[in-house]
Design a protein around this motif. Structure first.
Motif, mmCIF file in Angstrom:
data_model
loop_
_atom_site.group_PDB
_atom_site.id
_atom_site.type_symbol
_atom_site.label_atom_id
_atom_site.label_comp_id
_atom_site.label_asym_id
_atom_site.label_seq_id
_atom_site.Cartn_x
_atom_site.Cartn_y
_atom_site.Cartn_z
ATOM 1 N N PHE A 2 42.917 32.630 61.386
ATOM 2 C CA PHE A 2 41.667 32.304 60.707
ATOM 3 C C PHE A 2 41.186 33.467 59.843
ATOM 4 O O PHE A 2 40.690 33.267 58.724
ATOM 5 N N LYS A 3 41.358 34.693 60.337
ATOM 6 C CA LYS A 3 40.973 35.870 59.573
ATOM 7 C C LYS A 3 41.795 35.983 58.297
ATOM 8 O O LYS A 3 41.270 36.312 57.228
ATOM 9 N N THR A 4 43.087 35.695 58.404
ATOM 10 C CA THR A 4 43.975 35.753 57.240
ATOM 11 C C THR A 4 43.582 34.708 56.203
ATOM 12 O O THR A 4 43.586 34.985 54.998
ATOM 13 N N ILE A 5 43.231 33.511 56.655
ATOM 14 C CA ILE A 5 42.794 32.446 55.747
ATOM 15 C C ILE A 5 41.538 32.868 54.992
ATOM 16 O O ILE A 5 41.418 32.672 53.776
ATOM 17 N N LYS A 6 40.575 33.461 55.710
ATOM 18 C CA LYS A 6 39.350 33.930 55.072
ATOM 19 C C LYS A 6 39.653 35.001 54.027
ATOM 20 O O LYS A 6 39.048 35.025 52.944
ATOM 21 N N GLU A 7 40.581 35.890 54.336
ATOM 22 C CA GLU A 7 40.964 36.933 53.384
ATOM 23 C C GLU A 7 41.604 36.337 52.136
ATOM 24 O O GLU A 7 41.316 36.776 51.014
ATOM 25 N N ASP A 8 42.468 35.341 52.328
ATOM 26 C CA ASP A 8 43.133 34.697 51.192
ATOM 27 C C ASP A 8 42.113 34.042 50.264
ATOM 28 O O ASP A 8 42.208 34.149 49.036
ATOM 29 N N ILE A 9 41.138 33.365 50.851
ATOM 30 C CA ILE A 9 40.104 32.701 50.049
ATOM 31 C C ILE A 9 39.250 33.731 49.317
ATOM 32 O O ILE A 9 38.947 33.588 48.126
ATOM 33 N N ALA A 10 38.872 34.797 50.020
ATOM 34 C CA ALA A 10 38.050 35.848 49.406
ATOM 35 C C ALA A 10 38.788 36.521 48.258
ATOM 36 O O ALA A 10 38.185 36.844 47.226
ATOM 37 N N ALA A 11 40.099 36.713 48.408
ATOM 38 C CA ALA A 11 40.891 37.345 47.350
ATOM 39 C C ALA A 11 40.891 36.499 46.087
ATOM 40 O O ALA A 11 40.781 37.024 44.969
ATOM 41 N N ILE A 12 40.988 35.188 46.257
ATOM 42 C CA ILE A 12 40.979 34.290 45.095
ATOM 43 C C ILE A 12 39.609 34.314 44.426
ATOM 44 O O ILE A 12 39.505 34.387 43.190
ATOM 45 N N ASN A 14 37.482 36.687 44.373
ATOM 46 C CA ASN A 14 37.273 37.983 43.723
ATOM 47 C C ASN A 14 38.053 38.111 42.421
ATOM 48 O O ASN A 14 37.603 38.786 41.496
ATOM 49 N N ARG A 15 39.227 37.463 42.342
ATOM 50 C CA ARG A 15 40.104 37.670 41.182
ATOM 51 C C ARG A 15 40.081 36.545 40.170
ATOM 52 O O ARG A 15 40.550 36.715 39.049
ATOM 53 N N ASP A 16 39.562 35.383 40.550
ATOM 54 C CA ASP A 16 39.543 34.252 39.623
ATOM 55 C C ASP A 16 38.104 33.882 39.282
ATOM 56 O O ASP A 16 37.383 33.315 40.106
ATOM 57 N N PRO A 17 37.665 34.174 38.053
ATOM 58 C CA PRO A 17 36.279 33.862 37.677
ATOM 59 C C PRO A 17 35.982 32.362 37.661
ATOM 60 O O PRO A 17 34.822 31.968 37.661
ATOM 61 N N ALA A 18 37.036 31.526 37.650
ATOM 62 C CA ALA A 18 36.827 30.077 37.640
ATOM 63 C C ALA A 18 36.567 29.508 39.032
ATOM 64 O O ALA A 18 36.129 28.366 39.165
ATOM 65 N N ALA A 19 36.843 30.303 40.067
ATOM 66 C CA ALA A 19 36.651 29.828 41.441
ATOM 67 C C ALA A 19 35.176 29.812 41.783
ATOM 68 O O ALA A 19 34.503 30.843 41.730
ATOM 69 N N ARG A 20 34.658 28.652 42.149
ATOM 70 C CA ARG A 20 33.227 28.514 42.394
ATOM 71 C C ARG A 20 32.848 28.464 43.864
ATOM 72 O O ARG A 20 31.725 28.781 44.232
ATOM 73 N N SER A 21 33.774 28.049 44.717
ATOM 74 C CA SER A 21 33.426 27.955 46.133
ATOM 75 C C SER A 21 34.684 27.981 46.983
ATOM 76 O O SER A 21 35.795 27.700 46.500
ATOM 77 N N HIS A 82 47.410 29.597 39.398
ATOM 78 C CA HIS A 82 48.010 28.382 38.832
ATOM 79 C C HIS A 82 49.257 28.035 39.640
ATOM 80 O O HIS A 82 49.266 27.055 40.359
ATOM 81 N N GLY A 83 50.315 28.821 39.495
ATOM 82 C CA GLY A 83 51.426 28.746 40.438
ATOM 83 C C GLY A 83 52.587 27.846 40.099
ATOM 84 O O GLY A 83 53.658 27.986 40.687
ATOM 85 N N THR A 84 52.426 26.904 39.185
ATOM 86 C CA THR A 84 53.510 25.964 38.893
ATOM 87 C C THR A 84 54.796 26.709 38.545
ATOM 88 O O THR A 84 54.814 27.581 37.680
ATOM 89 N N GLY A 85 55.866 26.368 39.247
ATOM 90 C CA GLY A 85 57.167 26.941 38.945
ATOM 91 C C GLY A 85 57.473 28.262 39.620
ATOM 92 O O GLY A 85 58.529 28.846 39.382
ATOM 93 N N VAL A 86 56.583 28.754 40.482
ATOM 94 C CA VAL A 86 56.846 30.011 41.190
ATOM 95 C C VAL A 86 57.936 29.804 42.235
ATOM 96 O O VAL A 86 57.909 28.823 42.986
#
Length: 211
Positions: A2-12, A14-21, A82-86
Motif C-alpha cells: 500500500f505504501k508503494t502504491i501511494k508513492e507511485d501515485i504521488a510521483a505521477i 508531482n511530475r505530470d501537470p495534467a494529473a488532477r487527482s 503515456h506509455g504506449t509501446g514501452v
C-alpha cells in the motif's frame, strides 16, 4: 504494498501537470496500471509462480500496450508517462524516481546471454521513442533524448542524444529539464561548423583569384 502504491501515485502527481487527482491516476493512467500489474507479477515470479506471473503480465499488455517482464527489477516512484509501446526486458533494472516516456525499449541486442538488458540508475529520464539496448549501465540523473539509441554505458548527470547516442556534458551540473525537441545534436552541430568553414575558405579562394 500500500505504501508503494501511494508513492507511485504521488510521483505521477508531482511530475505530470495534467494529473488532477489520485482517483484519475488509478483509473485512467495506463502507466500507473502497468506498474501496478508489474508489482503483482514480480511478486508472483519471485515466489516461483512463473506461469501466473506471465499471465498477469500479458493481461496488462492487452490493456495498456506496455510490456514489463515480471523478472525485471523496477524501483520506487517510477513514472511511465503515456506509455504506449514501452517494452522492458527480463533482466532490465530501473532505479528509483525514473521517468519513461512512450515508445521506449529497454531491450537486448540479441547477442548477449545472462544479463541482456540495461540497468538504469536513479532519476533517469528516457525520452519518447528512445532505445537503450544491451547489458549497459546508465548513470544516475542521466537524460536520454527522444529517439536516441544508446548502446554503451553513460556516466551520471549527463545527456545522451542521437543515433547512436553521444554524450553531451553540461558543465558538471545536473540536467533537470531536458527539452526533448530542441536538444542539440553534437554530430549535426559539427557538420554545420565544417560546412560554414568550407564556405569561408571558398570565399577566401575566390578573393585570392581576383587579386
Amino acid at each position: 504494498m500500500f505504501k508503494t502504491i501511494k508513492e507511485d501515485i504521488a510521483a505521477i502527481k508531482n511530475r505530470d501537470p495534467a494529473a488532477r487527482s489520485a482517483l484519475e491516476i488509478m483509473l485512467l493512467y495506463s502507466g500507473y496500471k502497468a506498474i501496478r500489474s508489474y508489482r503483482k507479477a514480480h511478486w508472483l515470479h519471485s515466489h516461483g509462480f512463473v506461469f501466473l506471473a506471465r499471465w498477469v503480465s500479458q493481461r496488462c499488455v492487452k490493456r495498456t500496450n506496455i510490456e514489463i517482464h515480471p523478472a525485471a527489477k523496477i524501483g520506487r516512484r517510477v513514472f511511465i508517462d503515456h506509455g504506449t509501446g514501452v517494452v522492458i526486458g527480463e533482466t532490465a533494472v530501473v532505479g528509483d524516481d525514473c521517468t519513461i516516456y512512450q515508445g521506449v525499449t529497454l531491450g537486448g541486442t540479441g547477442k548477449d546471454k545472462g544479463k541482456r538488458h540495461p540497468t538504469l540508475g536513479n532519476g533517469v529520464m528516457v525520452g519518447a521513442g528512445a532505445k537503450v539496448l544491451g547489458p549497459i549501465n546508465i548513470g544516475d540523473n542521466t537524460r536520454i533524448a527522444a529517439g536516441a539509441v544508446v548502446l554503451s554505458d553513460t556516466p551520471s548527470d549527463c545527456t545522451a542524444v542521437g543515433v547512436p547516442a553521444r554524450i553531451v556534458r553540461v558543465g558538471g551540473e545536473k540536467v533537470r529539464n531536458l527539452d526533448q525537441i530542441h536538444v542539440s545534436d553534437p554530430v549535426k552541430d559539427e557538420l554545420s561548423r565544417l560546412e560554414q568553414r568550407i564556405t569561408e575558405l571558398e570565399k577566401q579562394l575566390e578573393e585570392a583569384k581576383k587579386n
